[in-house]
Scaffold this motif. Structure first.
Motif, mmCIF file in Angstrom:
data_model
loop_
_atom_site.group_PDB
_atom_site.id
_atom_site.type_symbol
_atom_site.label_atom_id
_atom_site.label_comp_id
_atom_site.label_asym_id
_atom_site.label_seq_id
_atom_site.Cartn_x
_atom_site.Cartn_y
_atom_site.Cartn_z
ATOM 1 N N CYS A 227 0.999 -1.091 0.132
ATOM 2 C CA CYS A 227 0.116 -0.300 0.252
ATOM 3 C C CYS A 227 0.677 0.957 -0.233
ATOM 4 O O CYS A 227 0.464 2.301 0.224
ATOM 5 N N ARG A 232 0.819 1.465 -4.884
ATOM 6 C CA ARG A 232 -0.169 2.359 -5.773
ATOM 7 C C ARG A 232 -0.258 2.526 -6.315
ATOM 8 O O ARG A 232 -1.102 3.010 -7.892
ATOM 9 N N LYS A 296 -2.850 7.699 0.261
ATOM 10 C CA LYS A 296 -2.596 6.863 -0.746
ATOM 11 C C LYS A 296 -1.032 7.236 -1.604
ATOM 12 O O LYS A 296 -0.225 7.412 -2.005
#
Length: 363
Positions: A227, A232, A296
């Motif tokens: 992650c 990402r 993110k």
């Protein structure tokens, strides 16, 4: 006359109370006389600055912009990293980089701890050891420090001090990244076989530390590395790389089993395994609870999710580092590390096995 006596009596009480508090604080410090740090960039405090050939350095802006000195120090963070924050919890100064002590011929810091961590290091030696300090070499440096402590304190004095000290071992991330990035490694081993070799190799290295006095180990597992912003940014949907996460999670289970085996073989050790993966996933699922609004994108970088380059002097950076989980394309912000260290230090058994660091200190 009575007023003077009362004043003197009050002053005496203040002095006695102050001495009591001082002794109490000293006795607490003596429970953890030092912390020694081994591992990778998550806890590197500047060792790679002393490797001329290495490109894995954080000695330029905007790294360190929230550090107390407001300068880059070699930490891959906007501020303090996990090693700094755990040292604070233990009432210790942050262990200085070993390479700086060698450069300055300074042995005074050996008694309160040293950091050997190096960006790029893994359980296995890198193909180019000039880029980082491999874990095996880090342990060799620790053995050098231990011999110096024996010379300074005597064999029994050094052993007593080291046996009460905390050894923070943060490693394994780069090994899994290397496995995913190398066709040769994938052809040589299945994922399960690879993580088992990782754990077995680490076990041998921990035994080396034990042979030079180490008794209290803090060994965090690998986080949800699928992650990180870099991973990402490689997917159209900006979702996590679940294959990478699955391997990290599987390694953590193997690591826990290995530590249990190590304890059965060396019954004079104590350890705390911290489930970094579980804490990271909890943050991902409940960001607002931890004050995060961005999970993110990196705070500092270039391109998609600010994850197309490291945090360079020409990079854009976010104004509020506190609401970002990630500082650069790989590394967490100080805010994230603070959450992880809080859970590591005195968090519940949900995240720590078989005890947390506070309980480890009391053993």
């Amino acid at each position: 006359m009575m007023g003077n006596n009362a004043s003197s009596y009050s002053m005496t009480l203040v002095i006695i109370f102050g001495i009591f508090i001082f002794r109490l604080s000293c006795s607490k410090a003596q429970e953890v006389p030092a912390m020694f740090v081994l591992g990778d960039s998550l806890v590197d405090v500047g060792n790679n600055n002393f490797l001329p050939a290495s490109i894995a350095k954080a000695n330029y802006p905007h790294y360190g912009m929230d550090f107390p000195t407001r300068r880059p120090t070699g930490r891959f963070s906007n501020g303090k990293n996990a090693a700094d924050l755990l040292a604070e919890k233990l009432g210790l100064p942050s262990p200085p980089p070993f390479m700086s002590l060698i450069a300055n011929k300074d042995t005074s810091a050996y008694t309160t701890g040293v950091s050997f961590a190096s960006s790029g290091a893994g359980i296995f030696n890198s193909s180019d050891i000039k880029l980082s300090i491999p874990l095996t070499t880090q342990i060799g440096y620790y053995e050098y420090v231990y011999q110096n402590l024996v010379g300074m304190l005597g064999q029994s004095g050094a052993q007593d001090r080291i046996s009460k000290s905390v050894f923070l071992i943060v490693v394994g991330n780069n090994d899994i990244f290397d496995y995913f990035g190398s066709r040769d490694l994938r052809n040589q081993n299945t994922p399960v076989a690879f993580i088992k070799v990782m754990a077995r190799t680490l076990k041998v290295l921990l035994k080396r530390l034990h042979a030079s006095g180490a008794r209290k180990f803090v060994v965090p597992g690998i986080g949800a590395i699928g992650c990180i912003p870099l991973q990402r940014s490689m997917t159209p949907t900006q979702e996590c790389n679940e294959d990478l996460n699955a391997l990290a999670s599987a390694y953590n289970h193997v690591l826990k089993t290995m530590l249990q085996e190590l304890k059965s073989e060396l019954n004079d050790i104590s350890y705390s395994f911290h489930d970094t993966y579980a804490v990271a996933q909890n943050i991902n699922q409940n960001p607002a609870t931890y004050g995060f609004t961005e999970l993110k994108a990196a705070c500092c970088g270039l391109g998609k999710l600010r994850a197309q380059s490291p945090c360079l002097p020409v990079s854009m950076f976010c104004l509020n580092r506190r609401d970002h989980m990630w500082w650069d394309l790989i590394h967490p912000t100080e805010a994230t590390d603070a959450i992880l260290v809080d859970a590591m230090f005195d968090g519940p058994l949900q995240y720590n096995c078989p005890i947390n660091v506070k309980q480890l200190v009391a053993v």
